[in-house]
Scaffold this active site. Structure first.
Site, PDB file in Angstrom:
ATOM      1  N   ASP A 185      54.873 -15.575   8.551  1.00 23.83           N
ATOM      2  CA  ASP A 185      56.262 -15.171   8.349  1.00 23.83           C
ATOM      3  C   ASP A 185      56.932 -16.353   7.639  1.00 23.83           C
ATOM      4  O   ASP A 185      56.416 -17.482   7.631  1.00 23.83           O
ATOM      5  CB  ASP A 185      56.963 -14.832   9.674  1.00 23.83           C
TER       6      ASP A 185
HETATM    7  C1  BGC Z   1      61.292 -11.889   8.469  1.00 22.65           C
HETATM    8  C2  BGC Z   1      60.174 -11.062   7.858  1.00 22.65           C
HETATM    9  C3  BGC Z   1      60.384 -10.951   6.371  1.00 22.65           C
HETATM   10  C4  BGC Z   1      60.445 -12.343   5.776  1.00 22.65           C
HETATM   11  C5  BGC Z   1      60.656 -12.365   4.284  1.00 22.65           C
HETATM   12  C6  BGC Z   1      61.481 -13.231   7.777  1.00 22.65           C
HETATM   13  O1  BGC Z   1      62.629 -13.869   8.205  1.00 22.65           O
HETATM   14  O2  BGC Z   1      61.014 -12.111   9.830  1.00 22.65           O
HETATM   15  O3  BGC Z   1      60.121  -9.797   8.453  1.00 22.65           O
HETATM   16  O4  BGC Z   1      59.363 -10.182   5.805  1.00 22.65           O
HETATM   17  O5  BGC Z   1      61.525 -13.050   6.369  1.00 22.65           O
HETATM   18  O6  BGC Z   1      61.942 -11.981   3.953  1.00 22.65           O
END
Ligand code: BGC
Length: 755
Positions: free
Chosen positions: A229
């Site tokens: 993530d």
């Molecule tokens: C979120 C993810 C997301 C990623 C990219 C993170 O803060 O938890 O679900 O895909 O950001 O935007």
């Protein structure tokens, strides 16, 4: 690409570099070897492709795209094909925009109604979540675009999500939290998986070998790449060793240098780094090889698809003969959301929608009167708006109030602290319902809310965060052009305090203990026989369905066989409709603590008035098992199981019993502290110790219910229990002449040898 050759030709620096992003959304290029970049972008219910300023919180604009219903809504469709068509539409948009992987779906379990990101998640039930996610993945990937199943693992709260430690026992992990990912990985075969920010039992998701490799790859057969993530990497070297292939977005080169250093000083084997590079390149190559740059998609067609989908998702919670409305009725639409629907949540999934269709706009030709009713950002009532709404409500035949949660109430990044709607909206509903007996509430929210006014209104339609076409879809249902068929993918408790995680949710500082164990959602409410506002699986239709004729193709089976259960469903009403038939399995004589019954299958069937269809379901071992921690495997206890065909978790319609015989063996080791009851209940063991027990019983009151002493029923019951729960060694305390330590040990050894 000849990936093997490429990896051989790459320098250590190039390999380390490829294991993190070039920027917010791209993998790195290796120009010298013609390795191109590939782009990933957020989903899961629309494409959030950012061309210019990047962020992971939905702050800066992305390109225009269609916002489909969010996962809280799509899960309520209980419709695998619908999720696949959503995926196909997303896949087309990605091909047209040259996006190799769309991030999602997110399969985290709704442990508490408070989780700020519940709108992006499917269900409190892992089977339903897995089936929905698997179907979504299949749809996207049929267009040769990858998905990223997220957030692996145990990311069930937003509060301190980047540092908190989800402390969960093994059985609960297997049966609830891992199970949702397991099913989605096995049926959908996602190209990538995204690890979560949090720790799981003490180790960050981004460096947790047990989940990233031992379980995800070795047990479940996942063969894509794992990405972090955004910013979830703690120790990059530990991450690569654990199985985290790609760090996103980028570490500005810092972690590339760390990886190189670790290879040079022997902490990280170069083959392990090569493996990560190979996995990343395999997916980049797969996408490029199957590139469809000429894909075109039609934004109006996708908007219409979004409307059709939401029509299958919205859940009619209550209807006391008020719906559907008739086109000729004089109706008032009251509430800010009637003109400005809340149709998506805040954060990384936020879509820059091609258009937004409100209910007021969709019902233009019906002569509906609109009153704003409340201010969206205020908690307190605006009396002028309230009075105007009440006056309008009095003038018409029916009032439809559009209410729910404002953006600030639920979003990625933080959790709610309560389950209430804004006070002004509750007050509006009370006031309008007092003035107009025909009041319906339409809800726009991503997670359950309390409904203090539930007995005062005649109808409630849960639209959830239903995508950009939600207004049209709601009007379709309100006026009966679409017959509602959504069913709740989560329980609506009466109040927050009823929820099983209530005492522990959020945790203490960074420690979030999942003390309710497997009793999540309906698994808890059913076990506690608690009243709920609306149960899991509930949803009304404008027609009625009758279930009959349940059959099973066998009445007894071994757990390595399958049983096929079929039943007839008849549309007994006057309009065409769809019913979600739910199959729950119950283990009435379980010796382990289990939920009363669990969802193991479902199907959505469409029926014309008067039509009957036979639906069949095949259940295998997993439908009857629980996770046996010592055995480290799924285990079926031999016995009778009840298979229920149901219209909701609390509306069981038909039942059939099947006897399932275990082919597994529980690992039992007897010792001097094993209870006499346990030993005697095992036929093999009982045979060996019965002579000793007979000798003991002869001269001893305890365990000798036929003894001389005249006994009351109570003393007899007590005597039996004391005997049953007595450890074997205690025979020596009460009757030293009957046996010896040596003899007891020999007996125990004989029993264990026989096992
Ligand atoms: C979120 C993810 C997301 C990623 C990219 C993170 O803060 O938890 O679900 O895909 O950001 O935007």
């Amino acid at each position: 690409m000849d990936i093997k050759k490429l990896v051989e030709e790459m320098t250590l620096e190039e390999k380390a570099g490829l294991c993190s992003g070039a920027d917010f959304w791209h993998t790195k290029t290796v120009d010298r070897l013609n390795v191109p970049a590939s782009m990933v972008s957020d989903g899961p219910h629309g494409l959030r492709k950012q061309d210019e300023k990047s962020d992971h919180l939905g702050v800066n604009d992305s390109i225009k795209a269609v916002c489909f219903p969010t996962a809280c809504a799509t899960a309520s469709s209980f419709d695998r094909e619908l999720l696949t068509s959503l995926g196909e539409a997303l896949g087309d948009e990605c091909q047209a925009e040259n996006v190799s992987v769309i991030l999602g779906p997110a399969v985290n379990i709704k442990r508490s109604p408070l989780c700020g990101r519940n709108f992006e998640y499917f269900s409190e039930d892992p089977y339903l979540a897995a089936e929905m996610a698997g179907s979504h993945i299949k749809g996207v990937q049929s267009k040769e675009v990858g998905t990223s199943l997220k957030h692996f693992l145990a990311n069930n709260q937003e509060h301190r999500r980047m540092t908190s430690d989800s402390v969960i026992d093994e059985r609960t992990l297997r049966e609830i939290y891992l199970a949702a990912f397991e099913g989605a990985v096995k049926t959908g075969k996602p190209w990538t998986v995204m690890c979560s920010y949090n720790k799981i039992n003490g180790t960050y998701g981004s460096e947790n070998r047990r989940y990233l490799t031992d379980i995800l790859r070795d047990e479940w057969g996942f063969d894509g790449y794992v990405m972090s993530d955004w910013g979830a990497v703690n120790d990059r070297v530990a991450g690569v060793i654990a199985g985290l292939d790609l760090e996103m977005p980028s570490s500005g080169g810092v972690n590339d240098a760390r990886l190189m250093e670790a290879v040079r000083d022997g902490r990280l084997k170069e083959e392990v780094l090569d493996q990560a590079v190979t996995r990343i390149l395999t997916i980049v190559d797969r996408y490029l090889k199957n590139r469809k740059p000429d894909t075109v998609w039609d934004k109006n067609a996708h908007h219409e698809l979004a409307r059709k989908m939401e029509g299958e998702c919205a859940v009619l919670l209550k209807n006391q003969g008020i719906l559907p409305l008739s086109d000729s009725d004089e109706v008032a639409f009251i509430g800010y959301f009637a003109a400005h629907p809340r149709y998506q949540g805040g954060g990384s999934s936020h879509i820059n929608s091609t258009r937004v269709e409100s209910a007021a706009e969709a019902a233009k030709d019906k002569g509906v009167i609109y009153a704003q009713g409340y201010e969206i950002d205020a908690d307190q009532m605006n009396n002028t708006l309230l009075e105007e709404a009440v006056a309008v409500a009095k003038k018409v035949k029916a009032a439809v109030i559009f209410a729910g949660l404002p953006d600030s109430f639920e979003s990625e990044g933080y959790d709610r602290t309560h389950m209430a709607m804004p006070e002004c909206q509750n007050a509006l509903i009370e006031a309008v319902a007092a003035a107009q007996p025909n009041t319906v509430v339409v809800l726009h929210n991503g997670s359950p809310i309390e409904m203090p006014w539930i007995d005062k209104v005649k109808g409630v339609l849960e639209a959830y965060l239903g995508g950009q076409a939600v207004g049209g879809a709601v009007v379709d249902i309100l006026y009966g052009h679409v017959n509602p068929s959504g069913k709740l993918a989560e329980t609506f408790p009466i109040k927050l305090e009823d929820n099983p995680s209530y005492l522990y949710y959020g945790g203490e500082k960074d420690r979030a203990e999942y003390r309710e164990g497997v009793f999540v959602g309906y698994r808890y409410y059913d076990k506690k026989k608690m009243d709920v506002l609306f149960p899991f699986g509930h949803g009304l239709s404008y027609t009625t369905f009758e279930y009959s004729n349940i059959k099973a193709d066998k009445s007894a089976m071994k757990d390595d066989e399958t049983v096929t259960v079929s039943l007839d469903v008849t549309n007994t009403g006057k309009v065409k409709g769809k019913e979600v038939v739910q199959i729950y399995v119950e283990a009435p004589d379980s010796q382990v603590i289990r939920p009363v019954r669990e969802l193991r299958e479902f199907a959505k069937v469409e029926l014309e008035p008067g039509e009957t269809k036979t639906v069949a379901f095949t259940l295998g071992k997993r439908a009857f098992s629980y996770y046996h921690v010592e055995l480290k495997d799924w285990f079926v206890q031999t016995g009778a199981y009840l298979i229920h065909a149901a219209s909701s978790s609390r509306d069981l319609r038909q039942m059939i019993s099947v006897y399932v015989e275990s082919t597994g063996k529980e690992p039992v080791v007897y010792h001097l502290n094993s209870t006499i009851g346990d030993i005697l209940s095992d036929p093999d063991a009982a045979e060996i110790i019965t002579p000793l027990i007979d000798r003991y019983k002869k001269g001893n009151a305890l365990g000798n219910s036929d003894g001389d002493a005249a006994k009351s029923a109570i003393t007899q019951q007590m005597d039996d229990a004391m005997f049953r729960y007595m450890p074997l060694r205690q025979i020596l305390s009460f009757a030293p002449d009957v046996s010896s330590l040596k003899e007891l040990q020999e007996l125990v050894d004989r029993i264990n040898d026989k096992k």
